[in-house]
Design a protein around this motif. Structure first.
Motif, PDB file in Angstrom:
ATOM      1  N   VAL A   1      -0.884 -18.073   8.597  1.00 15.05           N
ATOM      2  CA  VAL A   1      -0.860 -16.625   8.771  1.00 15.05           C
ATOM      3  C   VAL A   1      -0.514 -15.922   7.472  1.00 15.05           C
ATOM      4  CG1 VAL A   1      -0.339 -16.724  11.222  1.00 15.05           C
ATOM      5  CG2 VAL A   1       1.511 -16.774   9.552  1.00 15.05           C
ATOM      6  N   ASN A   2      -0.696 -14.628   7.510  1.00 19.88           N
ATOM      7  CA  ASN A   2      -0.498 -13.822   6.320  1.00 19.88           C
ATOM      8  C   ASN A   2       0.832 -13.061   6.421  1.00 19.88           C
ATOM      9  OD1 ASN A   2      -1.104 -12.589   3.975  1.00 19.88           O
ATOM     10  ND2 ASN A   2      -2.681 -11.215   4.811  1.00 19.88           N
ATOM     11  N   VAL A   3       1.934 -13.783   6.335  1.00 20.89           N
ATOM     12  CA  VAL A   3       3.260 -13.151   6.477  1.00 20.89           C
ATOM     13  C   VAL A   3       3.610 -12.438   5.180  1.00 20.89           C
ATOM     14  CG1 VAL A   3       5.644 -13.571   7.177  1.00 20.89           C
ATOM     15  CG2 VAL A   3       3.908 -15.283   7.629  1.00 20.89           C
ATOM     16  N   PRO A   4       4.100 -11.207   5.253  1.00 17.98           N
ATOM     17  CA  PRO A   4       4.575 -10.582   4.021  1.00 17.98           C
ATOM     18  C   PRO A   4       5.725 -11.410   3.430  1.00 17.98           C
ATOM     19  CG  PRO A   4       4.714  -9.052   5.900  1.00 17.98           C
ATOM     20  CD  PRO A   4       4.231 -10.355   6.430  1.00 17.98           C
ATOM     21  N   THR A   5       5.625 -11.725   2.155  1.00 15.35           N
ATOM     22  CA  THR A   5       6.701 -12.494   1.524  1.00 15.35           C
ATOM     23  C   THR A   5       7.612 -11.568   0.706  1.00 15.35           C
ATOM     24  OG1 THR A   5       5.135 -13.033  -0.214  1.00 15.35           O
ATOM     25  CG2 THR A   5       5.521 -14.709   1.451  1.00 15.35           C
ATOM     26  N   LYS A   6       7.039 -10.480   0.164  1.00 15.61           N
ATOM     27  CA  LYS A   6       7.882  -9.463  -0.489  1.00 15.61           C
ATOM     28  C   LYS A   6       8.208  -8.408   0.571  1.00 15.61           C
ATOM     29  CE  LYS A   6       6.788  -9.736  -5.358  1.00 15.61           C
ATOM     30  NZ  LYS A   6       5.340 -10.046  -5.490  1.00 15.61           N
ATOM     31  N   ILE A   7       9.443  -7.946   0.558  1.00 15.19           N
ATOM     32  CA  ILE A   7       9.870  -6.967   1.564  1.00 15.19           C
ATOM     33  C   ILE A   7      10.254  -5.662   0.853  1.00 15.19           C
ATOM     34  CG2 ILE A   7      11.653  -6.481   3.308  1.00 15.19           C
ATOM     35  CD1 ILE A   7       9.587  -8.607   4.151  1.00 15.19           C
ATOM     36  N   ASP A   8       9.711  -4.541   1.345  1.00 16.30           N
ATOM     37  CA  ASP A   8      10.061  -3.232   0.776  1.00 16.30           C
ATOM     38  C   ASP A   8      11.236  -2.611   1.520  1.00 16.30           C
ATOM     39  OD1 ASP A   8       7.690  -3.177  -0.965  1.00 16.30           O
ATOM     40  OD2 ASP A   8       6.612  -3.033   0.934  1.00 16.30           O
ATOM     41  N   THR A   9      11.269  -2.850   2.821  1.00 16.44           N
ATOM     42  CA  THR A   9      12.248  -2.172   3.670  1.00 16.44           C
ATOM     43  C   THR A   9      12.909  -3.214   4.554  1.00 16.44           C
ATOM     44  OG1 THR A   9      10.750  -0.302   3.703  1.00 16.44           O
ATOM     45  CG2 THR A   9      12.503  -0.298   5.327  1.00 16.44           C
ATOM     46  N   ASN A  10      14.199  -3.365   4.410  1.00 18.46           N
ATOM     47  CA  ASN A  10      14.927  -4.399   5.128  1.00 18.46           C
ATOM     48  C   ASN A  10      16.012  -3.741   5.972  1.00 18.46           C
ATOM     49  OD1 ASN A  10      15.912  -6.844   5.904  1.00 18.46           O
ATOM     50  ND2 ASN A  10      16.283  -7.623   3.837  1.00 18.46           N
ATOM     51  N   PHE A  11      15.905  -3.879   7.286  1.00 16.13           N
ATOM     52  CA  PHE A  11      16.913  -3.277   8.159  1.00 16.13           C
ATOM     53  C   PHE A  11      17.688  -4.354   8.894  1.00 16.13           C
ATOM     54  CE2 PHE A  11      13.747   0.387   8.709  1.00 16.13           C
ATOM     55  CZ  PHE A  11      14.296   1.084   7.654  1.00 16.13           C
ATOM     56  N   PHE A  12      18.927  -4.047   9.146  1.00 16.06           N
ATOM     57  CA  PHE A  12      19.767  -4.921   9.968  1.00 16.06           C
ATOM     58  C   PHE A  12      20.148  -4.094  11.193  1.00 16.06           C
ATOM     59  CE2 PHE A  12      23.633  -6.837  11.470  1.00 16.06           C
ATOM     60  CZ  PHE A  12      23.467  -8.190  11.239  1.00 16.06           C
ATOM     61  N   ILE A  13      19.716  -4.531  12.346  1.00 15.53           N
ATOM     62  CA  ILE A  13      19.905  -3.700  13.539  1.00 15.53           C
ATOM     63  C   ILE A  13      20.645  -4.481  14.620  1.00 15.53           C
ATOM     64  CG2 ILE A  13      18.703  -2.414  15.365  1.00 15.53           C
ATOM     65  CD1 ILE A  13      16.424  -1.921  13.395  1.00 15.53           C
TER      66      ILE A  13
ATOM     67  N   THR B   1      18.736  11.235  19.050  1.00 19.00           N
ATOM     68  CA  THR B   1      17.322  10.887  18.968  1.00 19.00           C
ATOM     69  C   THR B   1      17.036  10.687  17.495  1.00 19.00           C
ATOM     70  OG1 THR B   1      16.948  12.308  20.880  1.00 19.00           O
ATOM     71  CG2 THR B   1      14.995  11.565  19.688  1.00 19.00           C
ATOM     72  N   ARG B   2      17.509   9.542  17.000  1.00 19.01           N
ATOM     73  CA  ARG B   2      17.415   9.290  15.568  1.00 19.01           C
ATOM     74  C   ARG B   2      16.275   8.318  15.318  1.00 19.01           C
ATOM     75  NH1 ARG B   2      23.244   8.456  12.858  1.00 19.01           N
ATOM     76  NH2 ARG B   2      24.564   9.722  14.228  1.00 19.01           N
ATOM     77  N   VAL B   3      15.426   8.639  14.376  1.00 20.17           N
ATOM     78  CA  VAL B   3      14.280   7.786  14.076  1.00 20.17           C
ATOM     79  C   VAL B   3      14.346   7.364  12.612  1.00 20.17           C
ATOM     80  CG1 VAL B   3      12.920   9.087  15.765  1.00 20.17           C
ATOM     81  CG2 VAL B   3      12.681   9.607  13.328  1.00 20.17           C
ATOM     82  N   LYS B   4      13.487   6.425  12.249  1.00 16.40           N
ATOM     83  CA  LYS B   4      13.411   5.952  10.872  1.00 16.40           C
ATOM     84  C   LYS B   4      11.996   6.217  10.363  1.00 16.40           C
ATOM     85  CE  LYS B   4      15.804   4.033   7.753  1.00 16.40           C
ATOM     86  NZ  LYS B   4      17.180   4.432   7.426  1.00 16.40           N
ATOM     87  N   ILE B   5      11.903   6.783   9.175  1.00 16.81           N
ATOM     88  CA  ILE B   5      10.590   7.035   8.568  1.00 16.81           C
ATOM     89  C   ILE B   5      10.184   5.840   7.719  1.00 16.81           C
ATOM     90  CG2 ILE B   5       9.276   8.594   7.073  1.00 16.81           C
ATOM     91  CD1 ILE B   5      10.325  10.288   9.192  1.00 16.81           C
ATOM     92  N   LEU B   6       8.950   5.404   7.852  1.00 23.44           N
ATOM     93  CA  LEU B   6       8.439   4.301   7.032  1.00 23.44           C
ATOM     94  C   LEU B   6       7.242   4.790   6.220  1.00 23.44           C
ATOM     95  CD1 LEU B   6       8.465   1.407   9.686  1.00 23.44           C
ATOM     96  CD2 LEU B   6      10.095   1.730   7.812  1.00 23.44           C
ATOM     97  N   GLU B   7       7.223   4.420   4.949  1.00 20.96           N
ATOM     98  CA  GLU B   7       6.064   4.738   4.110  1.00 20.96           C
ATOM     99  C   GLU B   7       4.870   3.924   4.580  1.00 20.96           C
ATOM    100  OE1 GLU B   7       5.929   7.079   1.816  1.00 20.96           O
ATOM    101  OE2 GLU B   7       8.054   7.538   2.150  1.00 20.96           O
ATOM    102  N   TYR B   8       3.690   4.509   4.490  1.00 22.58           N
ATOM    103  CA  TYR B   8       2.476   3.783   4.857  1.00 22.58           C
ATOM    104  C   TYR B   8       2.367   2.507   4.017  1.00 22.58           C
ATOM    105  CZ  TYR B   8      -2.283   2.556   5.923  1.00 22.58           C
ATOM    106  OH  TYR B   8      -3.390   1.869   6.346  1.00 22.58           O
ATOM    107  N   GLY B   9       2.124   1.388   4.688  1.00 19.58           N
ATOM    108  CA  GLY B   9       1.894   0.128   3.973  1.00 19.58           C
ATOM    109  C   GLY B   9       3.154  -0.615   3.581  1.00 19.58           C
ATOM    110  N   SER B  10       4.330  -0.064   3.913  1.00 16.31           N
ATOM    111  CA  SER B  10       5.537  -0.782   3.500  1.00 16.31           C
ATOM    112  C   SER B  10       5.682  -2.072   4.309  1.00 16.31           C
ATOM    113  CB  SER B  10       6.786   0.109   3.615  1.00 16.31           C
ATOM    114  OG  SER B  10       6.875   0.669   4.898  1.00 16.31           O
ATOM    115  N   ARG B  11       6.218  -3.072   3.620  1.00 15.91           N
ATOM    116  CA  ARG B  11       6.424  -4.375   4.239  1.00 15.91           C
ATOM    117  C   ARG B  11       7.852  -4.404   4.773  1.00 15.91           C
ATOM    118  NH1 ARG B  11       4.283  -6.740  -1.311  1.00 15.91           N
ATOM    119  NH2 ARG B  11       5.558  -4.945  -1.874  1.00 15.91           N
ATOM    120  N   VAL B  12       7.955  -4.532   6.079  1.00 17.24           N
ATOM    121  CA  VAL B  12       9.236  -4.304   6.750  1.00 17.24           C
ATOM    122  C   VAL B  12       9.793  -5.612   7.292  1.00 17.24           C
ATOM    123  CG1 VAL B  12      10.377  -3.015   8.617  1.00 17.24           C
ATOM    124  CG2 VAL B  12       8.390  -2.024   7.438  1.00 17.24           C
TER     125      VAL B  12
END
Ligand code: C2O
Length: 572
Positions: A352-364, A449-460
């Motif tokens: 599979v094509n897993v993103p290996t570089k991460i732009d946005t890393n969340f801990f939830i 009602t809190r949301v998170k904005i993600l840039e188009y194409g970011s690797r999360v």
């Protein structure tokens, strides 16, 4: 009712004739042969089960609802007409809705509900998707009765990556209440406590002989000795995770959440609500009648659950009609190891094509809370643990549904219905799994009602961490708009030094059971503009606030931009 004799050549014609005869399909596909039209009438239907008659909401009077059949890349057009007094929406669970967020369906996230007497036409394309999906209502608890399978075949001439089965069967696991489910939800919300457990589990709507007045309400599959069958298992349960097994027969998993997996043979599977697993079963035992059983997987300490199994029959040709079925063995209700073993077996079929570089890393963190009782009538309204009010949260924020849909508010720039400050990490770090030692009556989750904005194409990357604030529990977390790679999971608190990730063949899923007292790491590329709900698919946890939403911005040019809303879009 669901068996569909299949062969590669016959698919298209069968799909059409089957749907046409069985499910009141509105029109045969017109124009392009890849558009499929369905008419969904939301109706109040009288149903008798378990010696109890009630009015319940169905689609076209059928329970479970009509099956949608299609092929990869087809366009699906479903006209939904609401003939009931209840607000409704339909969600196409697992469909990634590329550039069609308006048709995703979660109420107050992407759309306002379709009100009594109103109509809304869902219109989307199954871009690069095939396999077993389902659809369900996505408002209040209507989902308990408003659901059905959604089967997407490969394109004509494209074979399955396994030997062709003799037949295919849809097996939808559900939960059934004798009372009105919308009323149960209201009563539960007002009580501050936990909901009543279902009166029965069901397999394709049938509880089976273990329940009162249900001896003949049994789903049955007839099999030919020596042949192999494909079962499309779907969990449409509301508040329960479930094991499924067939007496004396092995199950070989070949697909999970509508993506092929390496064949993995097991005695049983576990499905959380929102999950779908395809298995192959060979009728290789002595001629007879075998039970297919659905029972509880309950990982939370002290939680009530229905412990009577739903039973269906796996009946060999030549078996005596009223012979007693051989009982299926299910793991014990809290067998976490059995669940881990199944999870360990899920590997994508192909690299599979897993993103290996991460732009946005969340801990939830994900888990339950108890809020302090502020009611003047605590006996009525504070029936939660320690006389508090039950809640649930992500990063200790309990998600509150807005009054107009987030997507509309975002798209039309209407202020005041959400904030963009969902925290990417917990506000406090502590021993999530083990602390605190005794359950307080105020775990201080915040409402919003809190949301998170993600840039188009970011690797999360998201690390989802279960907490023991009230009790640890396996939570089936579902993300709308994407499938994600499940690159890692484990027990205890996530430790980046020790965690091992699979970047070679992780499963590509839309709902993941985060292990009880453990964590899961998932990755996806945010390349689909819109507003996407992420929530626990146990509806009681969703009601208590276990969710958040991602807003994925438009990218460049038309193909990276969300088109405007449809003209018949429901108003609040
Ligand atoms: Cu199957 Cu948001 O749900």
């Amino acid at each position: 009712m669901f068996n569909l004799a299949t062969s590669l050549m016959l698919w298209s014609s069968l799909i059409i004739s089957y749907a046409y005869t069985m499910h009141a399909m509105a029109q045969l596909p017109r124009g392009s042969s890849t558009s499929r039209f369905y008419d969904f009438k939301v109706q109040t239907t009288t149903i008798t089960k378990l010696c109890n008659t009630k009015n319940m909401v169905t689609i076209n009077g059928i329970f479970p609802g009509p099956v949608i059949y299609a092929q990869e890349d087809d366009r699906i057009v479903v006209k939904v007409t609401n003939e009931t007094p209840y607000n409704t929406t339909i969600h196409w669970h697992g469909v990634r809705q590329r550039r069609s967020c308006w048709f995703d369906g979660p109420s107050y996230i992407t759309q306002c509900p379709i009100q009594a007497g109103q109509t809304f036409t869902y219109d989307f394309t199954l871009v690069n998707q095939k396999g077993t999906f389902f659809w369900h209502a996505h408002v209040s608890w209507l989902r308990a009765t408003v659901y059905g399978a959604f089967v997407v075949y490969p394109k004509t001439g494209v074979p399955y990556p396994f030997k062709y089965p003799q037949e295919e069967h849809i097996i939808i696991l559900g939960e059934y209440w004798k009372e009105d489910v919308v009323q149960i939800e209201r009563t539960t919300a007002a009580s501050g406590g936990s909901p009543p457990v279902a009166d029965a589990y069901t397999i394709n709507g049938h509880p089976g002989p273990n329940y009162n007045c249900s001896n003949n309400d049994v789903y049955e599959i007839d099999v030919v000795p020596g042949k192999t069958y494909l079962l499309r298992l779907i969990s449409a349960g509301l508040n329960s995770e479930n094991f499924f097994a067939i007496a004396n027969h092995k199950l070989t998993i070949v697909e999970a959440d509508a993506e092929y997996t390496k064949p993995f043979t097991t005695d049983r599977v576990m499905l959380g609500p929102g999950q779908a697993i395809n298995v192959l079963v060979t009728a290789d035992q002595a001629i007879g009648k075998y039970s297919m059983a659905m029972g509880p997987y309950s990982s939370a300490k002290g939680a009530a659950f229905q412990d009577t199994l739903a039973i269906a029959h796996f009946k060999y040709l030549g078996a005596v009609t009223n012979s007693v079925s051989l009982p299926a063995q299910l793991p014990s209700v809290n067998d976490n190891l059995a669940v881990k073993t199944i999870m360990d077996g899920l590997r994508s079929l192909n690299p599979v094509n897993v993103p290996t570089k991460i732009d946005t890393n969340f801990f939830i963190t994900i888990g339950l809370n108890v809020q302090k009782c502020h009611s003047k009538t605590p006996n009525q309204n504070c029936q939660g643990i320690n006389h508090g009010v039950m809640a649930a949260s992500m990063n200790n924020i309990s998600f509150i549904m807005p009054k107009i849909s987030l997507l509309e508010a975002y798209y039309k720039k209407i202020n005041g219905s959400f904030t963009e400050d969902f925290p990417g990490v917990p506000l406090k770090f502590y021993d999530f799994v083990n602390g605190p030692n005794n359950i307080p009556n105020d775990t201080q989750s915040l409402n919003g009602t809190r949301v998170k904005i993600l840039e188009y194409g970011s690797r999360v990357q998201l690390i989802l961490q279960d907490t023991g604030t009230v009790t640890t529990e396996n939570h089936p977390i579902h993300l709308h708009g994407f499938s994600f790679y499940v690159v890692g999971y484990g027990t205890g608190n996530y430790n980046p030094q020790a965690a091992k990730f699979n970047l070679v063949d992780p499963p590509y899923m839309n709902t993941i059971g985060v292990p009880v007292g453990g964590w899961t790491a998932i990755r996806f590329v945010a390349d689909n503009p819109g507003v996407w709900f992420m929530h626990c698919h146990l509806d009681i946890h969703q009601l208590w606030g276990l969710g958040t939403a991602f807003i994925v911005k438009n990218g460049k040019g038309e193909v990276e931009t969300l088109p405007p809303p449809p003209t018949d879009f429901p108003r609040c």
